[in-house]
Enzyme design. Structure first.
Site, PDB file in Angstrom:
ATOM      1  N   SER A   1      -8.260 -40.937  41.758  1.00  0.00           N
ATOM      2  CA  SER A   1      -8.267 -39.383  42.091  1.00  0.00           C
ATOM      3  C   SER A   1      -9.255 -38.714  41.391  1.00  0.00           C
ATOM      4  O   SER A   1      -9.655 -38.997  40.234  1.00  0.00           O
ATOM      5  CB  SER A   1      -6.824 -38.877  41.786  1.00  0.00           C
ATOM      6  OG  SER A   1      -6.769 -37.735  41.978  1.00  0.00           O
TER       7      SER A   1
ATOM      8  N   TYR B   1       0.360 -36.499  36.159  1.00  0.00           N
ATOM      9  CA  TYR B   1      -0.301 -37.276  37.239  1.00  0.00           C
ATOM     10  C   TYR B   1      -1.520 -37.478  37.035  1.00  0.00           C
ATOM     11  O   TYR B   1      -2.160 -38.565  37.199  1.00  0.00           O
ATOM     12  CB  TYR B   1      -0.381 -36.173  38.611  1.00  0.00           C
ATOM     13  CG  TYR B   1      -1.102 -36.852  39.806  1.00  0.00           C
ATOM     14  CD1 TYR B   1      -0.675 -37.756  40.504  1.00  0.00           C
ATOM     15  CD2 TYR B   1      -2.475 -36.143  40.201  1.00  0.00           C
ATOM     16  CE1 TYR B   1      -1.332 -38.225  41.691  1.00  0.00           C
ATOM     17  CE2 TYR B   1      -3.177 -36.949  41.221  1.00  0.00           C
ATOM     18  CZ  TYR B   1      -2.656 -37.987  41.935  1.00  0.00           C
ATOM     19  OH  TYR B   1      -3.198 -38.363  42.967  1.00  0.00           O
TER      20      TYR B   1
END
Length: 249
Positions: A147, A160
């Site tokens: 990501s 995250y």
């Protein structure tokens, strides 16, 4: 299905985790269109079955197996089933992920644990299951979905980001340990998916969903990046690809 498909000699057996939606589903469709045989894994077997049938109706090759990436036994069974059926696993796409965002002070420990279990431990389980088979063949390709959160940290995304930083780190470690196996990290920015649909903090979830609605690129665009890395000659290892919406800095 594409009219131009990969020649039979270049057809690869590709297993994809988290294939029931989002980037995983788009990747399965794209790689099948490119002429590869895709093996789909996720918990939502009904979606997998429907997707595999759609791919086959379009002229592609696909099969599916139930998969829970938080269970090492489940991941090993998934990989082994693909290996026994096809005789090899050429590519593993570790895609399964979750993103329930919140501020640390909210103390949503169960959601932290879920991100660690799915995003990080799930990727490690995939590597543990497929690496011995690839080592035995002296060839293979592991694609881990990271990501843009692996390169920066934002409020509400600390855990995250931590999991995606870790995925990037372990991928780099695996790359350095490997001379016969290719390792790629594909790191998307805002992408159309179900990631923004989950999380107990309703305010944060709504804000992230709104941003995604405004900026998100199609999951097919990320699938294209994965397909690009896979399509390179065996002596070329595309290590990192970052795919962002043009509108974001």
């Amino acid at each position: 299905m594409n009219s131009t498909t990969t020649p039979t000699a270049d057809r690869k057996i590709v297993i994809v985790t988290g294939a029931s939606s989002g980037i995983g589903e788009a990747t399965a469709r794209r790689l099948a269109a490119d002429g590869h045989h895709v093996v789909l894994g996720a918990r939502r077997v009904d979606r997998l079955k429907a997707l595999a049938e759609e791919i086959r109706l379009a002229g592609g090759q696909a099969d599916h197996h139930e998969l829970d990436v938080t269970s090492l036994d489940s991941v090993r069974a998934f990989v082994q089933a693909a290996h026994e059926r096809h005789g090899r696993v050429d590519v593993m796409v570790n895609n399964a992920g979750v993103m329930p965002l919140s501020r640390l002070e909210a103390g949503l420990v169960e959601e932290w644990d879920q991100m660690i279990d799915v995003n990080l431990r799930g990727t490690l389980h995939g590597i543990a299951a497929v690496l011995p088979l690839m080592r035995a063949r002296g060839a293979g390709h592991i694609v881990n979905i990271g990501s843009t959160a692996a390169y920066r940290v934002d409020p509400t995304a600390a855990v995250y980001c931590a999991t995606k930083f870790a995925v990037r780190a372990l991928s780099e470690g695996l790359r350095q340990e490997s001379t016969d196996i290719r390792v790629t990290v594909v790191s998307p920015g805002y992408t159309e998916s179900e990631l923004t649909h989950h999380g107990s903090d309703e305010e944060v979830r709504a804000a992230v969903h709104a941003a995604s609605q405004q900026f998100a690129i199609p999951a097919a665009s990320v699938a294209g990046a994965i397909a690009y890395a896979i399509a390179q000659p065996e002596d070329v290892d595309v290590n990192e690809l970052i795919v962002r919406p043009t509108a974001l800095t």
